[in-house]
Design a protein around this motif. Sequence first.
Motif, mmCIF file in Angstrom:
data_model
loop_
_atom_site.group_PDB
_atom_site.id
_atom_site.type_symbol
_atom_site.label_atom_id
_atom_site.label_comp_id
_atom_site.label_asym_id
_atom_site.label_seq_id
_atom_site.Cartn_x
_atom_site.Cartn_y
_atom_site.Cartn_z
ATOM 1 N N THR A 42 0.914 -1.148 -0.026
ATOM 2 C CA THR A 42 0.025 0.023 0.209
ATOM 3 C C THR A 42 0.715 1.266 0.030
ATOM 4 O OG1 THR A 42 -1.874 -1.134 1.070
ATOM 5 C CG2 THR A 42 -1.815 1.174 1.366
ATOM 6 N N THR A 43 0.611 1.929 -0.849
ATOM 7 C CA THR A 43 1.301 3.445 -1.095
ATOM 8 C C THR A 43 0.768 4.478 -0.375
ATOM 9 O OG1 THR A 43 0.509 3.792 -3.194
ATOM 10 C CG2 THR A 43 2.542 2.506 -3.332
ATOM 11 N N ASP A 44 -0.650 4.591 -0.480
ATOM 12 C CA ASP A 44 -1.734 5.571 -0.033
ATOM 13 C C ASP A 44 -2.655 4.872 0.796
ATOM 14 O OD1 ASP A 44 -0.608 8.245 -1.570
ATOM 15 O OD2 ASP A 44 -0.224 6.236 -2.689
ATOM 16 N N LEU A 45 -3.019 5.502 1.992
ATOM 17 C CA LEU A 45 -3.968 5.180 2.906
ATOM 18 C C LEU A 45 -5.207 6.550 2.861
ATOM 19 C CD1 LEU A 45 -5.558 3.018 4.619
ATOM 20 C CD2 LEU A 45 -4.097 3.882 6.530
ATOM 21 N N ILE A 46 -6.389 6.137 2.436
ATOM 22 C CA ILE A 46 -7.183 7.071 2.585
ATOM 23 C C ILE A 46 -8.260 6.880 3.610
ATOM 24 C CG2 ILE A 46 -9.267 8.370 1.506
ATOM 25 C CD1 ILE A 46 -7.308 9.017 -0.823
ATOM 26 N N VAL A 47 -8.463 7.499 4.611
ATOM 27 C CA VAL A 47 -9.485 7.411 5.718
ATOM 28 C C VAL A 47 -10.634 7.999 5.357
ATOM 29 C CG1 VAL A 47 -10.164 7.646 7.994
ATOM 30 C CG2 VAL A 47 -7.878 6.647 7.181
ATOM 31 N N LEU A 48 -11.665 7.410 5.405
ATOM 32 C CA LEU A 48 -13.127 8.240 5.137
ATOM 33 C C LEU A 48 -13.654 8.165 6.467
ATOM 34 C CD1 LEU A 48 -14.213 6.691 1.623
ATOM 35 C CD2 LEU A 48 -12.713 8.892 1.995
ATOM 36 N N GLY A 49 -14.035 9.179 7.155
ATOM 37 C CA GLY A 49 -14.970 9.230 8.216
ATOM 38 C C GLY A 49 -15.016 10.788 8.691
ATOM 39 N N ILE A 50 -15.616 11.015 9.862
ATOM 40 C CA ILE A 50 -15.963 12.399 10.256
ATOM 41 C C ILE A 50 -16.278 12.176 11.669
ATOM 42 C CG2 ILE A 50 -18.573 12.365 9.911
ATOM 43 C CD1 ILE A 50 -18.006 14.998 8.525
ATOM 44 N N GLY A 51 -15.838 13.383 12.283
ATOM 45 C CA GLY A 51 -16.086 13.289 13.997
ATOM 46 C C GLY A 51 -15.460 12.376 14.537
ATOM 47 N N GLY A 52 -16.120 11.698 15.482
ATOM 48 C CA GLY A 52 -15.492 10.643 16.182
ATOM 49 C C GLY A 52 -14.659 9.622 15.148
ATOM 50 N N SER A 53 -15.178 9.503 14.080
ATOM 51 C CA SER A 53 -14.409 8.576 13.022
ATOM 52 C C SER A 53 -13.265 9.143 12.284
ATOM 53 C CB SER A 53 -15.482 7.897 12.201
ATOM 54 O OG SER A 53 -16.405 6.993 13.040
ATOM 55 N N ARG A 78 -11.590 18.882 21.418
ATOM 56 C CA ARG A 78 -12.829 19.870 21.328
ATOM 57 C C ARG A 78 -14.026 19.039 21.184
ATOM 58 N NH1 ARG A 78 -12.972 23.842 16.947
ATOM 59 N NH2 ARG A 78 -12.360 22.244 15.881
ATOM 60 N N GLN A 79 -14.011 18.153 20.416
ATOM 61 C CA GLN A 79 -15.425 17.317 20.322
ATOM 62 C C GLN A 79 -15.581 16.723 21.460
ATOM 63 O OE1 GLN A 79 -15.025 13.818 17.885
ATOM 64 N NE2 GLN A 79 -17.376 13.550 17.698
ATOM 65 N N LEU A 80 -14.648 16.126 22.197
ATOM 66 C CA LEU A 80 -14.893 15.369 23.477
ATOM 67 C C LEU A 80 -15.611 16.191 24.279
ATOM 68 C CD1 LEU A 80 -14.459 12.422 24.523
ATOM 69 C CD2 LEU A 80 -12.258 13.567 25.585
ATOM 70 N N TRP A 81 -15.300 17.170 24.528
ATOM 71 C CA TRP A 81 -15.555 18.144 25.700
ATOM 72 C C TRP A 81 -17.079 18.865 25.131
ATOM 73 C CZ3 TRP A 81 -13.246 17.184 29.758
ATOM 74 C CH2 TRP A 81 -13.154 18.352 30.734
ATOM 75 N N ALA A 82 -17.121 18.992 24.028
ATOM 76 C CA ALA A 82 -18.246 19.847 23.319
ATOM 77 C C ALA A 82 -19.526 18.914 23.299
ATOM 78 C CB ALA A 82 -18.228 20.482 22.098
ATOM 79 N N ASN A 134 -20.332 -0.605 22.148
ATOM 80 C CA ASN A 134 -20.705 -0.032 23.636
ATOM 81 C C ASN A 134 -19.397 1.157 23.734
ATOM 82 O OD1 ASN A 134 -18.417 -1.384 23.742
ATOM 83 N ND2 ASN A 134 -18.861 -2.082 26.099
ATOM 84 N N VAL A 135 -18.928 1.697 22.612
ATOM 85 C CA VAL A 135 -17.919 2.913 22.660
ATOM 86 C C VAL A 135 -18.615 3.957 21.593
ATOM 87 C CG1 VAL A 135 -15.568 3.521 22.256
ATOM 88 C CG2 VAL A 135 -16.000 1.104 23.041
ATOM 89 N N GLY A 136 -18.982 5.058 22.045
ATOM 90 C CA GLY A 136 -19.392 6.210 21.097
ATOM 91 C C GLY A 136 -18.094 6.495 20.375
ATOM 92 N N GLY A 137 -18.438 7.279 19.298
ATOM 93 C CA GLY A 137 -17.551 7.863 18.177
ATOM 94 C C GLY A 137 -16.428 8.554 18.751
ATOM 95 N N ARG A 138 -16.559 9.458 19.811
ATOM 96 C CA ARG A 138 -15.705 10.428 20.400
ATOM 97 C C ARG A 138 -14.765 9.909 21.468
ATOM 98 N NH1 ARG A 138 -20.570 12.066 21.458
ATOM 99 N NH2 ARG A 138 -21.230 12.072 23.930
ATOM 100 N N PHE A 139 -15.207 8.732 21.639
ATOM 101 C CA PHE A 139 -14.543 7.578 22.733
ATOM 102 C C PHE A 139 -13.612 6.437 21.984
ATOM 103 C CE2 PHE A 139 -17.450 9.918 25.189
ATOM 104 C CZ PHE A 139 -16.698 10.311 26.336
ATOM 105 N N SER A 140 -13.637 6.466 20.502
ATOM 106 C CA SER A 140 -13.239 5.132 19.915
ATOM 107 C C SER A 140 -11.806 5.112 19.524
ATOM 108 C CB SER A 140 -14.498 5.128 18.866
ATOM 109 O OG SER A 140 -14.098 5.791 17.703
ATOM 110 N N VAL A 141 -11.150 6.314 19.545
ATOM 111 C CA VAL A 141 -9.871 6.429 19.221
ATOM 112 C C VAL A 141 -8.896 5.216 19.404
ATOM 113 C CG1 VAL A 141 -8.985 8.076 20.935
ATOM 114 C CG2 VAL A 141 -7.580 7.693 18.697
ATOM 115 N N LEU A 142 -9.068 4.662 20.593
ATOM 116 C CA LEU A 142 -8.073 3.530 20.993
ATOM 117 C C LEU A 142 -8.856 2.098 20.540
ATOM 118 C CD1 LEU A 142 -6.869 4.910 24.568
ATOM 119 C CD2 LEU A 142 -5.822 4.890 22.412
ATOM 120 N N SER A 143 -9.642 2.263 19.703
ATOM 121 C CA SER A 143 -10.356 0.981 19.150
ATOM 122 C C SER A 143 -9.752 0.879 17.593
ATOM 123 C CB SER A 143 -11.880 1.018 19.167
ATOM 124 O OG SER A 143 -12.274 1.804 17.916
ATOM 125 N N PRO A 144 -10.293 -0.130 16.917
ATOM 126 C CA PRO A 144 -9.784 -0.069 15.606
ATOM 127 C C PRO A 144 -10.109 1.096 14.860
ATOM 128 C CG PRO A 144 -10.837 -2.154 16.114
ATOM 129 C CD PRO A 144 -11.036 -1.333 17.377
#
Length: 466
Positions: free
Chosen positions: A74-85, A287-291, A204-214
């Motif tokens: 893989t030369t390039d990785l494109i992540v498609l997501g928004i907010g917590g994703s 900012r997202q987490l707190w707001a 059971n993990v909301g988007g903004r709490f999910s960074v340490l998941s896959p």
Amino acid sequence: MIELYWKNASDRVVPPEHGVTAEDLERLEEPMRRTHAAVCEQVRSGTLGYAALPAHRDYPAAVKALVDKYRANTTDLIVLGIGGSALGNIALQTALNGAGYNLRSDRKRGGPRLFVLDNVDPALVGDTLALLGRRLGTTLVNVISKSGETAETAAQFMIVREMLRKKLGGDFARRIVATTDARKGTLHDIAAADGYATLVVPDNVGGRFSVLSPVGLFSAAMCGIDIDALLAGAEAMRQRAETLPWRQNPACMLAAISFLAATAKGKPIHVMMPYSNRLGGLADWYRQLWAESLGKRLDRAGREVFVGLTPIKALGATDQHSQIQLYREGPHDKLIIFLEVRKHPRDITVPDVFADAPGLSYLRRTKLSKLLNAEKAATEYALAESGRPSVTLRFNAITPPSVGEFIYLYEFTTSLMGELLEVNAYDQPAVELGKQATFALMGRPGSEELAAEIKPFTSPDPAYSA
Ligand code: PA5
């Protein structure tokens, strides 16, 4: 280890109407003990899904299996997501690989270039996709959506999937990894039908709490970030946050000071100001987490309370030249949270030039890290001198463990804040109406009633045009 230093938010430094006093903390003693016990109980009972992520074994294993499969081709990785994703992915990449990562040669990077498309701005999407050119065939797409049908992510995905399909024919599905709910949702169904590799957004993990998941781990690991060390840092903070007595506990003290600032001291605006560009993405993530977690109309008993702390991001030293005038002399409504780095990822020495310019002599042969950290201390002093409270979160260095610590610290602190403010920190009911209205405006079937309701609102009224 991340350290919280809060003397400059206390009445030792700023007047008692602005700073935390011994009496304030005594009054908070019982509520904080109750709050801490309640959150720890939620962790133990498994209610707080994010708390199980640092020690989870299956998620990092699944991520690493896919990284083994894809990294070399893989030369390039494109992540498609928004907010917590998306915000967590950007924060990890910015902190640990730096803004120049994509500009390094393929050999120096060792992993793919990373593009996180977290908007449907056609110029952003078009410009980014145009960068791929002949590399499209070796591009991997990671589409992330817990719900599986967020409009922005879905639209991007439809565009990118079609590009891949045209380029690779029947093989296109091999260049897509879908991160979504394990059992349900539109993206889940498309992934199953097309045959993509998948990763799970834990139920059971909301988007903004999910960074340490896959959600956050896959792009990080693809780009060479040590996700085991990241999770180990988070786990170390989990243990500190759960076991330390509250006055020595960084999460409890951060929550106590933030709560007192927002309530007793009339400071609902909380400015996170990293003195490090690398940490700027973490401030966006905060900012997202707190707001979304703490800005609520109703408390948990259903009473209208309209609470919330407004999180702002500022960057040191850049924003000293745009914001500090306001922060020192404007309304007394802010708490500043500095992020300081003792040892920056790299350093540069100012050359020994301009010997005949005495006004610049203090800069000759100095390190930029020394200048940047002096600017932080100077701003801290200047704020204190105007009676403006601040706290500092100090990183020894920006490493996977310290970033993991920071993430967990803020997640746990957010849970404590939810308890103290008596609101549900894990929902976001106010985001829904805008999403539904977008569906209605875009003509999604089933939205006809709302579309009719919105029509008078969106029809332009010339009386109000100037
Ligand atoms: O924190 C949240 O829940 C949101 O920011 C979501 O992550 C965001 O709306 C994207 O949702 P989804 O992952 O379902 O596409």
